[in-house]
Design an enzyme around this catalytic site. Structure first.
Site, PDB file in Angstrom:
ATOM      1  N   TRP A  53       0.777  -1.162  -0.102  1.00 48.21           N
ATOM      2  CA  TRP A  53       0.048   0.125  -0.163  1.00 48.21           C
ATOM      3  C   TRP A  53       0.865   1.178  -0.178  1.00 48.21           C
ATOM      4  CZ3 TRP A  53      -0.223   4.244   3.583  1.00 48.21           C
ATOM      5  CH2 TRP A  53      -0.963   5.139   3.291  1.00 48.21           C
ATOM      6  N   GLU A  55      -2.990  -3.204  -2.493  1.00 52.57           N
ATOM      7  CA  GLU A  55      -4.182  -2.525  -2.258  1.00 52.57           C
ATOM      8  C   GLU A  55      -4.404  -0.992  -2.542  1.00 52.57           C
ATOM      9  OE1 GLU A  55      -3.522  -1.847   2.201  1.00 52.57           O
ATOM     10  OE2 GLU A  55      -5.636  -1.244   2.634  1.00 52.57           O
ATOM     11  N   LYS A 111      -7.200   2.532  -2.704  1.00 50.20           N
ATOM     12  CA  LYS A 111      -7.651   3.731  -1.716  1.00 50.20           C
ATOM     13  C   LYS A 111      -8.254   4.591  -2.690  1.00 50.20           C
ATOM     14  CE  LYS A 111      -6.624   5.804   2.549  1.00 50.20           C
ATOM     15  NZ  LYS A 111      -5.528   5.767   3.567  1.00 50.20           N
ATOM     16  N   ASP A 165      -9.768  -3.048   1.242  1.00 48.27           N
ATOM     17  CA  ASP A 165      -9.924  -2.191   2.575  1.00 48.27           C
ATOM     18  C   ASP A 165     -11.239  -1.908   2.658  1.00 48.27           C
ATOM     19  OD1 ASP A 165      -9.692  -0.503   4.790  1.00 48.27           O
ATOM     20  OD2 ASP A 165      -7.633  -0.969   4.810  1.00 48.27           O
ATOM     21  N   HIS A 168     -11.728   1.821   2.252  1.00 47.32           N
ATOM     22  CA  HIS A 168     -10.991   2.550   1.142  1.00 47.32           C
ATOM     23  C   HIS A 168     -11.806   2.812   0.221  1.00 47.32           C
ATOM     24  CE1 HIS A 168      -6.676   1.612   2.201  1.00 47.32           C
ATOM     25  NE2 HIS A 168      -7.100   2.148   3.327  1.00 47.32           N
ATOM     26  N   HIS A 213      -8.727  -6.250   3.966  1.00 48.46           N
ATOM     27  CA  HIS A 213      -8.336  -5.423   5.289  1.00 48.46           C
ATOM     28  C   HIS A 213      -9.658  -5.098   5.970  1.00 48.46           C
ATOM     29  CE1 HIS A 213      -3.973  -3.910   4.656  1.00 48.46           C
ATOM     30  NE2 HIS A 213      -4.014  -5.163   4.804  1.00 48.46           N
ATOM     31  N   ASP A 223     -12.713   8.935   8.113  1.00 47.54           N
ATOM     32  CA  ASP A 223     -11.919   8.007   8.653  1.00 47.54           C
ATOM     33  C   ASP A 223     -11.953   6.694   8.388  1.00 47.54           C
ATOM     34  OD1 ASP A 223      -9.689   7.049  10.456  1.00 47.54           O
ATOM     35  OD2 ASP A 223     -10.864   6.210  11.576  1.00 47.54           O
ATOM     36  N   ASP A 280     -10.536   3.848   9.439  1.00 49.83           N
ATOM     37  CA  ASP A 280      -9.757   2.737  10.530  1.00 49.83           C
ATOM     38  C   ASP A 280     -10.512   2.916  11.775  1.00 49.83           C
ATOM     39  OD1 ASP A 280      -7.633   2.025   8.632  1.00 49.83           O
ATOM     40  OD2 ASP A 280      -7.462   4.065   8.338  1.00 49.83           O
ATOM     41  N   ASP A 287      -7.442  -4.137   9.843  1.00 47.06           N
ATOM     42  CA  ASP A 287      -6.484  -3.095   9.368  1.00 47.06           C
ATOM     43  C   ASP A 287      -7.392  -1.587  10.214  1.00 47.06           C
ATOM     44  OD1 ASP A 287      -4.925  -1.092   9.051  1.00 47.06           O
ATOM     45  OD2 ASP A 287      -5.357  -1.216   6.735  1.00 47.06           O
TER      46      ASP A 287
HETATM   47  C1  RNT Z   1      -3.627   2.695   4.506  1.00 46.58           C
HETATM   48  C2  RNT Z   1      -3.979   1.213   4.164  1.00 46.58           C
HETATM   49  C3  RNT Z   1      -2.694   0.472   4.771  1.00 46.58           C
HETATM   50  C4  RNT Z   1      -2.121   0.979   6.143  1.00 46.58           C
HETATM   51  C5  RNT Z   1      -1.294  -0.072   6.731  1.00 46.58           C
HETATM   52  C6  RNT Z   1      -0.741   0.413   8.050  1.00 46.58           C
HETATM   53  O1  RNT Z   1      -4.916   3.367   4.288  1.00 46.58           O
HETATM   54  O2  RNT Z   1      -5.107   0.732   4.811  1.00 46.58           O
HETATM   55  O3  RNT Z   1      -3.152  -1.001   4.683  1.00 46.58           O
HETATM   56  O4  RNT Z   1      -3.345   1.120   7.197  1.00 46.58           O
HETATM   57  O5  RNT Z   1      -0.216  -0.203   5.759  1.00 46.58           O
HETATM   58 ZN    ZN Z   2      -5.439  -1.323   4.636  1.00 41.09          ZN
END
Ligand code: RNT
Ligand code: ZN
Length: 421
Positions: A187, A228, A230, A261, A264, A288, A296, A298, A328
């Site tokens: 990523w 990955e 985003k 993810d 994302h 993820h 956000d 995460d 993640d």
């Molecule tokens: C970031 C990605 C990635 C990170 C990690 C720390 O938006 O999700 O996977 O969260 O690599």
């Molecule tokens: Zn991620």
């Protein structure tokens, strides 16, 4: 909860599921195959252990200042061990390159080697964990302007290409020593805050960099590559080089695994609905699992509708062996070990619910256009006694059931994390 209570509730649950033609024991055997990759970076707010200032950059942020963050590798490991002791089953740990064991030395990203991760491998071996790995293309002076593998400057691109190839070799070594394929995920933060004219230039650069990275052939018995995408990050709102279309195209054309993810995408776009499409064109995929909240991506994973849908899609597609599940997220505002345990247990519960779904009956209704019946049974399935089955699973694995892990974490906080300055 008392053992006898758990057993009684389980017996009742089993009877109820049997009435619906569902094999509870089989569901538990399948749940046991779900090895979740626990991200090491929740323990220390994505700081890592390099000699730098440790400032987190790259469009991701860990907000909050709850006391007790892990300050050393030993503390990260101890916190992960604690979390693992409160999670039934056998799981993996996902390490980032800047968590290397550098022994106090300054080792730049283009100097890292397997030896810097030997103590992680030894620890994993001792504890019975398997490992996954990630290159770290953020929180570094050479990523400060927001670009790495897609940078305009060829020298900077070379630096990061070198780093990622080194990381793939480290992943290979982890997989070899631990006897389990290590997934190496790429990523990168590349993107910009505002309108970007030459989008294709950056994307062409990224494509060329990836081609160079994958020129180094790894042994696929030991490691697997994933990439990955985003949609946007903090400070890269208008343009992200590695978009979904970019990596989807690259991954399918070059047989690289795609990482989805859950944080994302556009806030109303879900990854659960992408799984059945992607599985038609890719052998395996990586997830993820996260929880996006507004801007956000995460927040701590909880048992919400999207998590349930992700699990349902994997189970209904019989794809448990083709989808790698990693977590993640990074929440610095609550007890960090608690954050791990909540997320993993929620993920297991979602999969257990999915494994206990009356799928055959639901499929039959659907094939018959009995759409009221399909919806009604889906609604009823939500309140079937799956929680009793999860408690029983915990009991059988020697792990505390239900909310009892709260006091356990409070105790660890009292004894260990609260003493960290
Ligand atoms: C970031 C990605 C990635 C990170 C990690 C720390 O938006 O999700 O996977 O969260 O690599
Ligand atoms: Zn991620």
């Amino acid at each position: 909860m008392k053992e006898q209570q758990i057993n009684q509730a389980f017996e009742y649950a089993k009877t109820r599921y049997t009435e619906l033609g569902i094999d509870v024991e089989k569901a538990l055997t399948d749940l046991d195959k779900l090895s979740i990759s626990l991200h090491c970076w929740q323990a220390d707010d994505v700081s890592g252990f390099e000699n730098g200032d440790g400032e987190l950059t790259g469009g991701i942020q860990a907000t909050g200042n709850y006391p007790g963050k892990a300050r050393t590798i030993a503390e990260v490991r101890s916190d992960i061990d604690k979390a693992m002791s409160l999670i039934p089953g056998e799981h993996r740990v996902n390490i980032h390159a800047f968590y290397g064991d550098f022994g106090g030395e300054s080792v730049d990203r283009n100097q890292i080697e397997p030896k810097h991760f030997q103590s992680w491998i030894d620890w994993a071996k001792e504890k019975g964990y398997k490992l996954d790995f990630n290159c770290t293309c953020f929180s570094h002076e050479k990523s400060a302007d927001g670009f790495t593998l897609s940078h305009r400057d060829a020298e900077i691109r070379e630096f990061w290409i070198d780093h990622v190839i080194r990381c793939r070799k480290i992943a290979e070594e982890m997989g070899r020593q631990l006897g389990s394929k290590c997934i190496h995920n790429i990523w990168i933060p590349d993107g910009s805050k505002d309108l970007t004219i030459d989008r294709s230039l950056y994307r062409q650069n990224l494509k060329d960099s990836l081609d160079k990275i994958f020129e180094y052939k790894t042994n696929d018995e030991y490691m697997l590559d994933s990439i990955e995408c985003k949609l946007f990050g903090i400070g890269s709102e208008s343009f992200v080089v590695g978009s979904h279309e970019f990596y989807m195209g690259y991954g399918i054309a070059n047989k690289k695994m795609i990482t989805l993810d859950s944080g994302h995408f556009h806030p109303t776009e879900v990854i659960s609905d992408k799984i059945s499409s992607l599985l038609l064109f890719a052998t395996e995929i990586m997830l993820h699992v996260s929880r996006g909240v507004r801007w956000d991506s995460d927040h701590v994973v909880i048992l919400n509708e999207e998590l349930q849908a992700i699990a349902q899609e994997i189970i209904r597609n019989k794809a448990l062996d083709r989808v790698h599940v990693g977590l993640d997220y990074f929440d610095a505002s609550i007890n960090r070990i608690g954050a791990y345990v909540i997320g993993v247990r929620a993920t297991q519960k979602a999969f257990l619910q999915a494994l206990l779904e009356p799928i055959a009956q639901l499929r039959a209704f659907e094939a018959n256009s009995q759409n009221f019946e399909r919806l009604a049974l889906l609604e009823e399935a939500k309140s079937l006694p799956w929680a009793a089955v999860y408690d029983y699973y915990c009991l059988n694995k020697g792990v505390v059931a239900a909310e009892a892990y709260i006091t356990d974490i409070q105790q660890y906080e009292k004894d260990v994390t609260s003493k960290r300055a």
